[in-house]
Write an enzyme that holds these catalytic residues in place. Structure first.
Site, PDB file in Angstrom:
ATOM      1  N   LEU A   1      45.696  73.187  50.624  1.00 31.90           N
ATOM      2  CA  LEU A   1      46.895  73.324  49.652  1.00 31.90           C
ATOM      3  C   LEU A   1      46.867  71.919  48.792  1.00 31.90           C
ATOM      4  O   LEU A   1      46.627  70.781  49.768  1.00 31.90           O
ATOM      5  CB  LEU A   1      48.200  73.455  50.274  1.00 31.90           C
ATOM      6  CG  LEU A   1      48.551  74.837  50.451  1.00 31.90           C
ATOM      7  CD1 LEU A   1      49.910  75.087  51.056  1.00 31.90           C
ATOM      8  CD2 LEU A   1      48.719  75.594  49.161  1.00 31.90           C
TER       9      LEU A   1
ATOM     10  N   MET B   1      47.276  73.960  55.862  1.00 36.27           N
ATOM     11  CA  MET B   1      46.745  72.776  56.360  1.00 36.27           C
ATOM     12  C   MET B   1      45.216  72.919  55.992  1.00 36.27           C
ATOM     13  O   MET B   1      44.714  73.811  56.209  1.00 36.27           O
ATOM     14  CB  MET B   1      47.110  72.471  57.940  1.00 36.27           C
ATOM     15  CG  MET B   1      48.362  72.593  57.986  1.00 36.27           C
ATOM     16  SD  MET B   1      49.133  70.766  58.150  1.00 36.27           S
ATOM     17  CE  MET B   1      48.566  70.346  59.497  1.00 36.27           C
ATOM     18  N   PRO B   2      44.773  71.651  55.664  1.00 32.12           N
ATOM     19  CA  PRO B   2      45.379  70.545  55.353  1.00 32.12           C
ATOM     20  C   PRO B   2      46.166  70.685  53.731  1.00 32.12           C
ATOM     21  O   PRO B   2      45.723  71.411  53.432  1.00 32.12           O
ATOM     22  CB  PRO B   2      44.274  69.441  55.171  1.00 32.12           C
ATOM     23  CG  PRO B   2      43.063  70.059  55.794  1.00 32.12           C
ATOM     24  CD  PRO B   2      43.214  71.603  55.600  1.00 32.12           C
ATOM     25  N   ILE B   3      47.206  69.579  53.710  1.00 30.68           N
ATOM     26  CA  ILE B   3      48.222  69.693  52.671  1.00 30.68           C
ATOM     27  C   ILE B   3      47.684  68.331  52.040  1.00 30.68           C
ATOM     28  O   ILE B   3      47.798  67.433  52.755  1.00 30.68           O
ATOM     29  CB  ILE B   3      49.386  69.588  53.054  1.00 30.68           C
ATOM     30  CG1 ILE B   3      49.988  70.705  53.784  1.00 30.68           C
ATOM     31  CG2 ILE B   3      50.372  69.786  51.617  1.00 30.68           C
ATOM     32  CD1 ILE B   3      50.107  72.092  53.434  1.00 30.68           C
TER      33      ILE B   3
END
Lengths: 61, 61, 61, 61, 61, 61
Positions: free
Chosen positions: B40, B1-3
């Site tokens: 990511l 996270m964050p994605i």
């Protein structure tokens, strides 16, 4: 419902997906108390040039 | 996270994605105060026959 | 298009999202050569009890 | 906004998507009171080996 | 399948969603030749502080 | 990666999610041969007025 979506690197075989779909369905049924035909699973095959971590595509890691 | 997931028309080069992945990671780190390896990024390449605006596929616009 | 979706832990302020939305739009425009009003951004605020890594919810890590 | 995403089995023709995109845009405009150019539609073509129901891939059903 | 996901600004009533769900199901059935009980629809209600266009959150537009 | 997203009706307890996250991680590791800390899981809690099947919201079924 539930809908389970799995994004993973491409390259897994149909047999791997077949087994994982079965196993995920079993554990969703057990823990969320739903019947089998309520569980839908979608796989998305991600190429390594389409995924990055820490600012780098996986083809560069 | 964050994605971070980016749906864009297919046709961008790997080099364009490489640079965008780097730049997005930098601005996510700066604004959301996370470390690089937590970020990511997933690209989805959309063909123009699979996207519509105002009721028309992009191959027809 | 492009559509950028960001899943991050809840708790970020509107001001943080405001700045990140601006910065992401800038880097998408620069690298993918699109005009500003083509860039859409969606934030999803994820509670820590709804995200797991390595088999553990983040409220347990 | 609104963004409508449709995951369906691959094999639909461009003509089928063209008509569905038109029809969905019409009903979104009517019910959600938005103008046509606010409605974006994305199709994802799912191969049958990437979708499972009741623990079985659709290639096995 | 098909799975239709609709991200729209929050504020639509249940009645609006009820009618749109009916209408979308009808046009998916007609154009993609599927039976009614194969069509699943998911609405995501987006707050205006979580959506940006052209680098600006919708609360600022 | 892999990223597993689960959309299910709201109402499941944290304990149910805790156990399902553990079980899904185990079966992803076994079948896709990845290490535990590569498996990310996101739950989305869907209210019954935001999900429809066969043209009917679940609050009406």
């Amino acid at each position: 419902m539930p809908i389970v979506t799995i994004r993973a690197f491409e390259g897994r075989t149909v047999e791997q997906k077949r087994k994982l779909a079965k196993d995920i369905t079993d554990v969703v049924m057990k823990n969320f108390e739903v019947e089998a035909d309520r569980v839908l699973i979608h796989f998305f095959d991600m190429p390594k040039h389409n995924v990055a971590k820490a600012g780098k595509l996986f083809i560069d890691q």
